[in-house]
Write a protein that holds these residues in place. Structure first.
Motif, PDB file in Angstrom:
ATOM      1  N   ALA A   1      -4.470   9.171   1.769  1.00  0.00           N
ATOM      2  CA  ALA A   1      -4.860   7.810   2.136  1.00  0.00           C
ATOM      3  C   ALA A   1      -4.674   6.845   0.969  1.00  0.00           C
ATOM      4  CB  ALA A   1      -6.315   7.805   2.606  1.00  0.00           C
ATOM      5  N   GLN A   2      -5.048   7.275  -0.231  1.00  0.00           N
ATOM      6  CA  GLN A   2      -4.889   6.422  -1.413  1.00  0.00           C
ATOM      7  C   GLN A   2      -3.413   6.205  -1.741  1.00  0.00           C
ATOM      8  OE1 GLN A   2      -6.775   4.536  -2.981  1.00  0.00           O
ATOM      9  NE2 GLN A   2      -6.216   4.349  -5.136  1.00  0.00           N
ATOM     10  N   ALA A   3      -2.614   7.245  -1.589  1.00  0.00           N
ATOM     11  CA  ALA A   3      -1.174   7.105  -1.842  1.00  0.00           C
ATOM     12  C   ALA A   3      -0.546   6.110  -0.872  1.00  0.00           C
ATOM     13  CB  ALA A   3      -0.485   8.465  -1.739  1.00  0.00           C
ATOM     14  N   MET A   4      -0.946   6.156   0.388  1.00  0.00           N
ATOM     15  CA  MET A   4      -0.378   5.237   1.378  1.00  0.00           C
ATOM     16  C   MET A   4      -0.688   3.788   1.042  1.00  0.00           C
ATOM     17  SD  MET A   4      -0.500   6.954   5.170  1.00  0.00           S
ATOM     18  CE  MET A   4      -2.274   7.225   5.238  1.00  0.00           C
ATOM     19  N   LEU A   5      -1.842   3.526   0.446  1.00  0.00           N
ATOM     20  CA  LEU A   5      -2.209   2.175   0.038  1.00  0.00           C
ATOM     21  C   LEU A   5      -1.159   1.599  -0.915  1.00  0.00           C
ATOM     22  CD1 LEU A   5      -4.598   0.061   0.171  1.00  0.00           C
ATOM     23  CD2 LEU A   5      -5.421   1.098  -1.955  1.00  0.00           C
ATOM     24  N   HIS A   6      -0.712   2.408  -1.840  1.00  0.00           N
ATOM     25  CA  HIS A   6       0.275   1.967  -2.824  1.00  0.00           C
ATOM     26  C   HIS A   6       1.683   1.912  -2.231  1.00  0.00           C
ATOM     27  CE1 HIS A   6      -2.398   2.057  -6.398  1.00  0.00           C
ATOM     28  NE2 HIS A   6      -3.074   2.917  -5.655  1.00  0.00           N
ATOM     29  N   VAL A   7       2.025   2.869  -1.398  1.00  0.00           N
ATOM     30  CA  VAL A   7       3.338   2.881  -0.748  1.00  0.00           C
ATOM     31  C   VAL A   7       3.509   1.643   0.127  1.00  0.00           C
ATOM     32  CG1 VAL A   7       4.783   4.098   0.932  1.00  0.00           C
ATOM     33  CG2 VAL A   7       3.580   5.388  -0.842  1.00  0.00           C
ATOM     34  N   LYS A   8       2.456   1.280   0.857  1.00  0.00           N
ATOM     35  CA  LYS A   8       2.514   0.078   1.691  1.00  0.00           C
ATOM     36  C   LYS A   8       2.758  -1.166   0.848  1.00  0.00           C
ATOM     37  CE  LYS A   8      -0.643   1.630   5.366  1.00  0.00           C
ATOM     38  NZ  LYS A   8      -2.000   1.424   5.951  1.00  0.00           N
ATOM     39  N   ALA A   9       2.067  -1.266  -0.274  1.00  0.00           N
ATOM     40  CA  ALA A   9       2.191  -2.451  -1.128  1.00  0.00           C
ATOM     41  C   ALA A   9       3.603  -2.601  -1.674  1.00  0.00           C
ATOM     42  CB  ALA A   9       1.177  -2.371  -2.263  1.00  0.00           C
ATOM     43  N   TRP A  10       4.227  -1.497  -2.071  1.00  0.00           N
ATOM     44  CA  TRP A  10       5.560  -1.556  -2.681  1.00  0.00           C
ATOM     45  C   TRP A  10       6.682  -1.700  -1.659  1.00  0.00           C
ATOM     46  CZ3 TRP A  10       7.521  -1.576  -7.687  1.00  0.00           C
ATOM     47  CH2 TRP A  10       6.579  -1.523  -8.714  1.00  0.00           C
ATOM     48  N   PHE A  11       6.516  -1.116  -0.481  1.00  0.00           N
ATOM     49  CA  PHE A  11       7.637  -1.029   0.450  1.00  0.00           C
ATOM     50  C   PHE A  11       7.443  -1.762   1.778  1.00  0.00           C
ATOM     51  CE2 PHE A  11       8.151   3.369  -1.669  1.00  0.00           C
ATOM     52  CZ  PHE A  11       8.927   2.826  -2.693  1.00  0.00           C
ATOM     53  N   MET A  12       6.210  -2.184   2.101  1.00  0.00           N
ATOM     54  CA  MET A  12       5.946  -2.721   3.429  1.00  0.00           C
ATOM     55  C   MET A  12       5.380  -4.137   3.428  1.00  0.00           C
ATOM     56  SD  MET A  12       4.340   0.671   5.281  1.00  0.00           S
ATOM     57  CE  MET A  12       4.111  -0.152   6.858  1.00  0.00           C
ATOM     58  N   ASP A  13       4.377  -4.396   2.607  1.00  0.00           N
ATOM     59  CA  ASP A  13       3.654  -5.663   2.629  1.00  0.00           C
ATOM     60  C   ASP A  13       4.577  -6.830   2.260  1.00  0.00           C
ATOM     61  OD1 ASP A  13       1.945  -7.918   1.652  1.00  0.00           O
ATOM     62  OD2 ASP A  13       0.326  -6.527   2.136  1.00  0.00           O
ATOM     63  N   LYS A  14       4.647  -7.827   3.115  1.00  0.00           N
ATOM     64  CA  LYS A  14       5.549  -8.954   2.893  1.00  0.00           C
ATOM     65  C   LYS A  14       5.221  -9.733   1.627  1.00  0.00           C
ATOM     66  CE  LYS A  14       6.788  -9.721   7.744  1.00  0.00           C
ATOM     67  NZ  LYS A  14       6.785 -10.708   8.878  1.00  0.00           N
ATOM     68  N   GLU A  15       3.972  -9.721   1.209  1.00  0.00           N
ATOM     69  CA  GLU A  15       3.561 -10.477   0.041  1.00  0.00           C
ATOM     70  C   GLU A  15       3.837  -9.741  -1.271  1.00  0.00           C
ATOM     71  OE1 GLU A  15       2.490 -13.639  -0.004  1.00  0.00           O
ATOM     72  OE2 GLU A  15       2.976 -13.597   2.138  1.00  0.00           O
ATOM     73  N   THR A  16       3.838  -8.427  -1.228  1.00  0.00           N
ATOM     74  CA  THR A  16       3.888  -7.665  -2.484  1.00  0.00           C
ATOM     75  C   THR A  16       5.077  -6.720  -2.616  1.00  0.00           C
ATOM     76  OG1 THR A  16       2.489  -5.915  -1.531  1.00  0.00           O
ATOM     77  CG2 THR A  16       1.370  -7.723  -2.695  1.00  0.00           C
ATOM     78  N   ARG A  17       5.855  -6.517  -1.578  1.00  0.00           N
ATOM     79  CA  ARG A  17       6.908  -5.507  -1.619  1.00  0.00           C
ATOM     80  C   ARG A  17       8.039  -5.896  -2.561  1.00  0.00           C
ATOM     81  NH1 ARG A  17       8.905  -6.497   4.610  1.00  0.00           N
ATOM     82  NH2 ARG A  17      10.060  -8.452   4.252  1.00  0.00           N
ATOM     83  N   MET A  18       8.763  -4.883  -2.986  1.00  0.00           N
ATOM     84  CA  MET A  18       9.917  -5.055  -3.863  1.00  0.00           C
ATOM     85  C   MET A  18      11.197  -5.031  -3.036  1.00  0.00           C
ATOM     86  SD  MET A  18      11.179  -2.452  -6.888  1.00  0.00           S
ATOM     87  CE  MET A  18      12.943  -2.282  -7.238  1.00  0.00           C
ATOM     88  N   ASN A  19      12.124  -5.901  -3.378  1.00  0.00           N
ATOM     89  CA  ASN A  19      13.431  -5.867  -2.720  1.00  0.00           C
ATOM     90  C   ASN A  19      14.169  -4.579  -3.095  1.00  0.00           C
ATOM     91  OD1 ASN A  19      13.149  -8.330  -1.412  1.00  0.00           O
ATOM     92  ND2 ASN A  19      14.033  -9.488  -3.120  1.00  0.00           N
ATOM     93  N   PRO A  20      14.892  -3.961  -2.149  1.00  0.00           N
ATOM     94  CA  PRO A  20      15.536  -2.665  -2.408  1.00  0.00           C
ATOM     95  C   PRO A  20      16.879  -2.781  -3.128  1.00  0.00           C
ATOM     96  CG  PRO A  20      15.858  -3.276  -0.130  1.00  0.00           C
ATOM     97  CD  PRO A  20      14.995  -4.345  -0.723  1.00  0.00           C
ATOM     98  N   ASP A  21      16.864  -3.380  -4.313  1.00  0.00           N
ATOM     99  CA  ASP A  21      18.058  -3.428  -5.156  1.00  0.00           C
ATOM    100  C   ASP A  21      17.622  -3.648  -6.593  1.00  0.00           C
ATOM    101  OD1 ASP A  21      18.126  -6.380  -5.933  1.00  0.00           O
ATOM    102  OD2 ASP A  21      18.185  -6.564  -3.751  1.00  0.00           O
ATOM    103  N   LEU A  22      18.562  -3.522  -7.515  1.00  0.00           N
ATOM    104  CA  LEU A  22      18.252  -3.678  -8.938  1.00  0.00           C
ATOM    105  C   LEU A  22      19.296  -4.593  -9.589  1.00  0.00           C
ATOM    106  CD1 LEU A  22      15.742  -1.958  -9.425  1.00  0.00           C
ATOM    107  CD2 LEU A  22      17.009  -0.703 -11.136  1.00  0.00           C
ATOM    108  N   GLN A  23      19.408  -5.797  -9.071  1.00  0.00           N
ATOM    109  CA  GLN A  23      20.423  -6.717  -9.567  1.00  0.00           C
ATOM    110  C   GLN A  23      20.029  -7.377 -10.887  1.00  0.00           C
ATOM    111  OE1 GLN A  23      22.736  -9.115  -6.706  1.00  0.00           O
ATOM    112  NE2 GLN A  23      21.204  -8.534  -5.177  1.00  0.00           N
ATOM    113  N   TYR A  24      18.743  -7.300 -11.243  1.00  0.00           N
ATOM    114  CA  TYR A  24      18.287  -8.029 -12.418  1.00  0.00           C
ATOM    115  C   TYR A  24      17.616  -7.110 -13.442  1.00  0.00           C
ATOM    116  CZ  TYR A  24      19.003 -11.541  -8.835  1.00  0.00           C
ATOM    117  OH  TYR A  24      19.565 -12.293  -7.836  1.00  0.00           O
TER     118      TYR A  24
END
Length: 395
Positions: free
Chosen positions: A137-160
């Motif tokens: 459950a705790q891991a999912m909290l972080h996975v959601k933030a990085w990959f799902m949440d529109k406010e906090t997610r990271m774009n899936p590329d490394l251009q910068y």
């Protein structure tokens, strides 16, 4: 002669089969014993790290920014470690000092990603030991933030990534920064059945998009061709993420790349890596590259295509690499080459190549070296160059 064949050959064959069966049983027991010993060695460290991870709230790339980035709020940004202001002109493009890390460069996103990796890796390890759903459950909290949440997610590329002030807004070599996502991918794979199907599907979709960018963008293509630790880490990452997404085509690509490019293109006849030895940190870079190659073998080996037993036509093999470097990891005083310009005193730690090699070859000597080393390093440089910090989730 016919009578001999009739009565003795079947008995001989039966004896051989029985002997093979006994040997196979012993081997399976030995493998199990090694994994049990790893749990025994790491249990207290894992549970302490998991206790820490349980108290952490998500921090993603949106939590910090730099005025020097050419990207946006959701874009990962970092600056090249070995680039410094020009002493003759502070407004001029940065100049290189190989091996010397500039502490004023922007690395907040990298540190956030390392933290994410440490959290998920620790939680997945604790879940493997205990089976307790609170860790998932705790891991999912972080996975959601990085990959799902529109406010906090990271774009899936490394251009910068690994930009250089006055020179580049991003570079292909910055792709090495996402080795920190490997234990996230491996942790999700381990906890997949206990996770929400929506979370797993979203995470896999993020990694599919990132893999597509890696394989098609000029930065990714350039990094793939590097004949040093960057090329190794490219293949290692693609293998890790493709394993999570189930992309068999990319997994096959990585196996062939290891056998036809990485191993013969980087390893000398004695098992060393000349391009790593030529750097200002020859010891640390040699360890880092061997860790990455061993992790590739751990990720990709199958019964039909075992990279641990593969040997190139020139006689190169992962075993030869471990045989070359392990004595210097067991006793650094034996190292006869120049010491690293920075962090010389902080290596080695519990290097994954020792553990993976010990398991693959049933080598108790390598396991004992690994067991005695530091399993919980605190130095940032070491942590970021240690692709596997939670070995339990890889076994």
């Amino acid at each position: 002669m016919n009578t001999f064949r009739k009565f003795y050959f079947p008995g001989l064959i039966s004896c051989c089969l029985l002997l093979y069966s006994s040997c196979a049983t012993v081997k399976r027991q030995d493998v199990l014993k090694i994994e049990d010993r790893v749990t025994e060695v790491l249990r207290s460290t894992v549970m302490a790290q998991a206790d820490w991870a349980m108290s952490q709230m998500p921090v993603t790339v949106t939590a910090a920014s730099s005025a020097r980035t050419a990207g946006g709020k959701h874009d990962f940004y970092s600056e090249g470690d070995y680039w410094w202001p020009d002493p003759a002109d502070p407004n001029a493009p940065y100049v290189q000092r190989d091996g010397m890390t500039n502490p004023d460069n922007f690395v907040a996103h990298r540190m956030a990603m390392i933290r994410f990796s440490r959290i998920v890796g620790a939680l997945a390890s604790a879940y493997k030991i205990s089976g307790e759903p609170k860790y998932v459950a705790q891991a999912m909290l972080h996975v959601k933030a990085w990959f799902m949440d529109k406010e906090t997610r990271m774009n899936p590329d490394l251009q910068y990534a690994q930009a250089i002030k006055g020179r580049f807004t991003g570079r292909g070599i910055g792709i090495i920064d996402t080795i920190q996502l490997m234990e996230v991918a491996q942790g999700i794979l381990l906890m997949e059945k206990a996770m929400s199907t929506e979370v797993v599907a979203s995470a896999k979709q993020w990694f599919r998009r990132y893999l597509d960018w890696l394989m098609t963008h000029p930065y990714g293509k350039a990094e793939m061709e590097a004949l040093n630790n960057h090329g190794t880490c490219f293949v290692m990452q693609v293998a890790s993420f493709a394993k999570l997404t189930g992309d068999e085509s990319l997994l096959s690509f990585c196996r062939e790349r290891y056998k036809t490019v990485l191993l013969p293109g980087q390893m000398a006849s004695d098992g060393s890596f000349p391009k790593e030895l030529s750097r200002t940190k020859p010891y640390g870079y040699s360890i880092f590259n061997l860790d990455a190659m061993a992790t590739i073998c751990q990720l990709l080996s199958t019964e039909q295509d075992n990279l641990w037993t593969f040997e190139s036509p020139e006689g190169r093999s992962i075993a030869k690499g471990i045989q070359y470097l392990s004595p210097y990891v067991a006793d650094k005083h034996k190292w006869t080459l120049k010491p690293d310009v920075m962090y010389w005193a902080d290596w080695p730690v519990a290097q994954p190549f020792l553990l993976f090699g010990a398991k693959a070859y049933q080598n108790s000597g390598w396991f004992d070296i690994w067991r005695k080393l530091d399993h919980d390093p605190k130095v940032e440089e070491v942590i970021r160059n240690l692709p596997v910090r939670n070995p339990l989730i890889w076994l």
